[in-house]
Design a protein around this motif. Structure first.
Motif, mmCIF file in Angstrom:
data_model
loop_
_atom_site.group_PDB
_atom_site.id
_atom_site.type_symbol
_atom_site.label_atom_id
_atom_site.label_comp_id
_atom_site.label_asym_id
_atom_site.label_seq_id
_atom_site.Cartn_x
_atom_site.Cartn_y
_atom_site.Cartn_z
ATOM 1 N N UNK A 204 13.967 -26.026 29.375
ATOM 2 C CA UNK A 204 14.382 -26.163 30.766
ATOM 3 C C UNK A 204 13.469 -25.500 31.766
ATOM 4 N N UNK A 205 12.236 -25.168 31.351
ATOM 5 C CA UNK A 205 11.335 -24.456 32.238
ATOM 6 C C UNK A 205 10.379 -25.359 32.998
ATOM 7 N N UNK A 206 9.824 -24.787 34.036
ATOM 8 C CA UNK A 206 8.739 -25.397 34.814
ATOM 9 C C UNK A 206 7.572 -24.435 34.700
ATOM 10 N N UNK A 207 6.469 -24.871 34.099
ATOM 11 C CA UNK A 207 5.383 -23.974 33.699
ATOM 12 C C UNK A 207 4.079 -24.295 34.426
ATOM 13 N N UNK A 208 3.327 -23.239 34.693
ATOM 14 C CA UNK A 208 1.976 -23.362 35.229
ATOM 15 C C UNK A 208 1.100 -22.353 34.498
ATOM 16 N N UNK A 209 0.133 -22.852 33.731
ATOM 17 C CA UNK A 209 -0.772 -21.986 32.971
ATOM 18 C C UNK A 209 -0.018 -20.922 32.160
#
Length: 240
Positions: A204-209
């Motif tokens: 359920x996450x939103x990830x950046x690097x």
């Protein structure tokens, strides 16, 4: 080792993702929209990657890909395919990943390519042209697919489902002057698809690097998620 489908893998981030996974010893299924584009994947298929071909603007082609993969033990899908502008935006960026998610219930890890542009998206569905008869909003499409990732995480608790912002990277879509790192642009989706790190197993996450960030407020709005899923189910005739 895992078996991973990477959509839109004929160039850019998809190609880099598929190549890195294959080099790490994983089994990879690559995807191109037509035979001409598939020729670019010969280097990967010669190394053992399997290939599926189908145009994501054509729902029957998406269904054909799902049928071709029926019985294939996929561990993960990286929903990488995407377009920046034009009538194909909604069909490719949200309808196709929704359909594949609905038609391929087996994979236990799902990674959806989002974008920082999703923050400019509007959580309004009433006038959305799902069939691509006119140009669609890239920002809206990325908001929708990010919400789809969160909805799948909520509704399929046995599935690890996440969205990734790869950054603005120098691909054909991003352009040669894009400021972000192309190498970092594909590492997070690979990590989420195959790693046993505890963080990579969260959903359920939103990830950046490889950093989890807070997405647009609508992404975790369950009422909006449900409206989106209903609209896509009605549009495609296929329920999640």
């Amino acid at each position: 080792m895992s078996r991973v489908l990477v959509t839109g893998s004929a160039d850019g981030l998809g190609l880099a993702t598929a190549d890195a996974l294959l080099s790490a010893g994983h089994e990879v299924v690559v995807h191109a929209r037509n035979p001409q584009r598939a020729a670019a994947l010969k280097g990967l298929t010669d190394r053992g990657a399997d290939l599926v071909v189908g145009d994501f603007t054509d729902r029957d082609a998406v269904r054909g890909i799902a049928a071709a993969l029926d019985g294939t033990a996929l561990d993960a899908v990286v929903h990488n395919a995407g377009v920046w502008s034009g009538p194909a935006v909604m069909p490719v960026n949200i309808v196709a990943p929704y359909l594949l998610t609905a038609l391929l219930p087996g994979p236990r890890r799902l990674v959806y390519l989002s974008s920082g542009s999703h923050f400019s998206g509007r959580p309004a569905l009433e006038r959305t042209d799902w069939q691509g008869r006119k140009p669609g909003s890239y920002a809206d499409s990325k908001l929708f697919v990010t919400a789809l990732a969160a909805a799948v995480a909520r509704l399929r608790p046995d599935v690890v489902s996440n969205a990734v912002d790869p950054g603005w990277v120098p691909t054909k879509m991003g352009g040669p002057s894009a400021p972000d790192d192309l190498e970092l642009g594909h590492r997070t989706q690979e990590w989420l698809a195959v790693s046993d790190d505890p963080e990579a197993l969260t959903s359920g996450g939103y990830w950046y690097h490889r950093e989890r960030r807070e997405p647009h407020a609508a992404v975790h709005d369950e009422a909006f998620q449900d409206r989106l899923l209903r609209a896509l189910a009605e549009e495609t005739g296929t329920a999640l």
